[in-house]
Write a protein that holds these residues in place. Structure first.
Motif, PDB file in Angstrom:
ATOM      1  N   VAL A  10       0.836  -1.202   0.000  1.00 20.77           N
ATOM      2  CA  VAL A  10       0.000   0.000   0.000  1.00 20.77           C
ATOM      3  C   VAL A  10       0.869   1.249   0.000  1.00 20.77           C
ATOM      4  N   ALA A  11       1.927   1.262   0.817  1.00 22.29           N
ATOM      5  CA  ALA A  11       2.813   2.430   0.880  1.00 22.29           C
ATOM      6  C   ALA A  11       3.426   2.721  -0.487  1.00 22.29           C
ATOM      7  N   LEU A  12       3.809   1.677  -1.209  1.00 21.63           N
ATOM      8  CA  LEU A  12       4.416   1.891  -2.522  1.00 21.63           C
ATOM      9  C   LEU A  12       3.363   2.222  -3.579  1.00 21.63           C
ATOM     10  N   ALA A  13       2.160   1.675  -3.441  1.00 21.46           N
ATOM     11  CA  ALA A  13       1.113   1.976  -4.415  1.00 21.46           C
ATOM     12  C   ALA A  13       0.730   3.444  -4.376  1.00 21.46           C
ATOM     13  N   LEU A  14       0.892   4.091  -3.229  1.00 27.47           N
ATOM     14  CA  LEU A  14       0.569   5.511  -3.096  1.00 27.47           C
ATOM     15  C   LEU A  14       1.643   6.413  -3.689  1.00 27.47           C
ATOM     16  N   GLU A  15       2.761   5.825  -4.102  1.00 24.90           N
ATOM     17  CA  GLU A  15       3.873   6.604  -4.669  1.00 24.90           C
ATOM     18  C   GLU A  15       4.265   5.985  -6.007  1.00 24.90           C
ATOM     19  N   PRO A  16       3.610   6.372  -7.100  1.00 30.24           N
ATOM     20  CA  PRO A  16       3.879   5.735  -8.405  1.00 30.24           C
ATOM     21  C   PRO A  16       5.343   5.814  -8.838  1.00 30.24           C
ATOM     22  N   LEU A  17       6.060   6.858  -8.398  1.00 27.71           N
ATOM     23  CA  LEU A  17       7.470   6.996  -8.782  1.00 27.71           C
ATOM     24  C   LEU A  17       8.398   6.250  -7.841  1.00 27.71           C
ATOM     25  N   GLY A  18       7.834   5.595  -6.829  1.00 25.78           N
ATOM     26  CA  GLY A  18       8.646   4.822  -5.904  1.00 25.78           C
ATOM     27  C   GLY A  18       9.098   5.625  -4.701  1.00 25.78           C
ATOM     28  N   LEU A  19       9.739   4.921  -3.766  1.00 24.94           N
ATOM     29  CA  LEU A  19      10.234   5.537  -2.541  1.00 24.94           C
ATOM     30  C   LEU A  19      11.672   5.101  -2.286  1.00 24.94           C
ATOM     31  N   PRO A  20      12.530   6.031  -1.881  1.00 21.37           N
ATOM     32  CA  PRO A  20      13.857   5.615  -1.415  1.00 21.37           C
ATOM     33  C   PRO A  20      13.708   4.683  -0.211  1.00 21.37           C
ATOM     34  N   GLU A  21      14.669   3.773  -0.074  1.00 18.40           N
ATOM     35  CA  GLU A  21      14.546   2.774   0.996  1.00 18.40           C
ATOM     36  C   GLU A  21      14.442   3.427   2.364  1.00 18.40           C
ATOM     37  N   ARG A  22      15.190   4.507   2.597  1.00 19.93           N
ATOM     38  CA  ARG A  22      15.140   5.157   3.908  1.00 19.93           C
ATOM     39  C   ARG A  22      13.742   5.688   4.192  1.00 19.93           C
ATOM     40  N   THR A  23      13.101   6.296   3.186  1.00 19.47           N
ATOM     41  CA  THR A  23      11.757   6.846   3.380  1.00 19.47           C
ATOM     42  C   THR A  23      10.740   5.728   3.591  1.00 19.47           C
ATOM     43  N   LEU A  24      10.859   4.664   2.775  1.00 18.68           N
ATOM     44  CA  LEU A  24       9.931   3.536   2.925  1.00 18.68           C
ATOM     45  C   LEU A  24      10.085   2.891   4.290  1.00 18.68           C
ATOM     46  N   THR A  25      11.318   2.702   4.727  1.00 22.51           N
ATOM     47  CA  THR A  25      11.564   2.089   6.038  1.00 22.51           C
ATOM     48  C   THR A  25      10.965   2.943   7.149  1.00 22.51           C
ATOM     49  N   ALA A  26      11.130   4.253   7.044  1.00 28.10           N
ATOM     50  CA  ALA A  26      10.593   5.141   8.077  1.00 28.10           C
ATOM     51  C   ALA A  26       9.060   5.058   8.123  1.00 28.10           C
ATOM     52  N   ARG A  27       8.430   4.994   6.979  1.00 28.68           N
ATOM     53  CA  ARG A  27       6.969   4.920   6.951  1.00 28.68           C
ATOM     54  C   ARG A  27       6.465   3.599   7.538  1.00 28.68           C
ATOM     55  N   LEU A  28       7.161   2.509   7.222  1.00 27.21           N
ATOM     56  CA  LEU A  28       6.739   1.217   7.743  1.00 27.21           C
ATOM     57  C   LEU A  28       6.947   1.143   9.259  1.00 27.21           C
ATOM     58  N   LYS A  29       8.034   1.717   9.748  1.00 26.31           N
ATOM     59  CA  LYS A  29       8.245   1.750  11.195  1.00 26.31           C
ATOM     60  C   LYS A  29       7.170   2.593  11.877  1.00 26.31           C
ATOM     61  N   ALA A  30       6.804   3.708  11.230  1.00 23.58           N
ATOM     62  CA  ALA A  30       5.747   4.551  11.797  1.00 23.58           C
ATOM     63  C   ALA A  30       4.413   3.810  11.840  1.00 23.58           C
ATOM     64  N   ALA A  31       4.248   2.823  10.952  1.00 21.39           N
ATOM     65  CA  ALA A  31       3.026   2.024  10.934  1.00 21.39           C
ATOM     66  C   ALA A  31       3.084   0.858  11.912  1.00 21.39           C
TER      67      ALA A  31
END
Length: 338
Positions: A10-31
């Motif tokens: 879901v986190a990646l589907a909301l960002e069609p251009l993708g996410l840097p690993e650091r940003t994705l990791t931070a969002r998943l930890k926040a979840a």
């Protein structure tokens, strides 16, 4: 699929251009995901995500997995899932694309004798019994701009309708119970809508009548009136309702609060008809009813007070319903237990 993996998709589907690993990791930890790296490795192994130009993106398999998960969630939340062996049988395919709104409506809830109601129901339908009694709702509504979706509201039809909906259930051929409503009587103020309804299998549960109708508001007071045409006697209805919102039921109601009557009388999406060894199921997909208790200042309902469900029909409560959009699903049918 694990909840953690679904959250990453879901986190990646909301960002069609993708996410840097650091940003994705931070969002998943926040979840609340403790080990985002492990989740990503699992998704890579499954071919659902990949790193491209320094960003994590969904693969086609990832998009497909997300669509499947969404469909599974929708099925789990479906208030009217199809039974095994149930078939679609719409008489006019585009009918399911019709949309309309209730401007407002009242639901006058009557407790009735189960034996008297059973006489009005075709087999295999039987009354649902709550608090030792059967139930019929008199639903008087003002419908606005009924039209195929995509057309301008200017091309829609506005009319009034009153339906007498009995809470019923039946057992299908596999032995499973399905609950819904059966209309023991209905009228509309629009002769064209009456003709359409009586011509379609979707509404061929009884003959729709025609009546002169009015819904008029002055402040919190809502006045409703139904005067049936001579060919459809027995359905006079006159009511004045104080619609100032109330969350508590009236004195004498068997329901302790709104939540208690929600499933039996509000969360009812299916209308049933019976023909040719099948039960026909017409499902309405609608927004939630914004229901509140209303106070009947004056009320005369000929069908309940003097008709086939009298004597013994008892007014329990009145609900006032505000703006609500809805449309129909394709008509379905299934065999019933004999």
């Amino acid at each position: 699929m694990t909840p953690e993996a679904l959250a990453a998709l879901v986190a990646l589907a909301l960002e069609p251009l993708g996410l840097p690993e650091r940003t994705l990791t931070a969002r998943l930890k926040a979840a609340g995901i403790v080990e985002p790296g492990s989740v990503l490795r699992q998704l890579v192994a499954a071919g659902r995500v990949q790193a491209t130009q320094g960003a994590w993106v969904l693969t086609p398999a990832g998009h497909e997995a997300l669509r499947e998960a969404h469909a599974a969630l929708a099925r789990a939340q479906d208030p009217s899932p199809s039974s095994a062996g149930m078939e679609e049988c719409p008489s006019v395919p585009w009918l399911t694309q019709v949309q309309t709104h209730w401007v407002e409506a009242v639901s006058v809830n009557y407790a009735v004798d189960p034996d008297l109601l059973a006489r009005l129901l075709p087999a295999p339908l039987e009354p649902e019994v709550f608090h030792g009694t059967a139930w019929v709702q008199v639903l008087m509504s003002s419908l606005r701009d009924m039209r195929p979706r995509g057309l301008s509201p200017l091309l829609g039809v506005c009319f009034y309708q009153v339906s007498y909906r009995a809470a019923v259930r039946y057992r299908n051929a596999k032995g499973d119970w399905r609950r819904g409503g059966y209309f023991v009587r209905s009228e509309t103020s629009d002769p064209v809508m009456r003709g359409v309804g009586n011509a379609l299998k979707e509404f061929k549960f009884h003959e729709f009548g025609e009546a002169r109708m009015v819904m008029a508001r002055e402040g919190d007071l809502l006045t409703v009136g139904v005067d049936p045409e001579p060919a459809f006697p027995g359905g006079k209805l006159v009511g004045v309702f104080d619609t100032e919102p109330r969350t508590q039921p009236p004195e004498g109601s068997v329901w302790p609060d709104l939540d208690a009557l929600h499933e039996p009388l509000v969360e009812c999406y299916d209308a049933f008809g019976v023909a040719d060894g099948h039960v026909y199921v017409l499902t309405i997909d609608r927004e939630p009813w914004n229901a509140r208790f209303a106070n009947p200042v004056q009320l005369y309902c000929e069908y309940l007070q003097e008709g086939p469900l009298a004597p013994g029909a008892r007014l329990d409560s009145v609900l006032h319903l505000t703006e609500c959009a809805y449309h129909w699903r394709p008509l379905r049918r299934e065999r019933y237990a004999r």
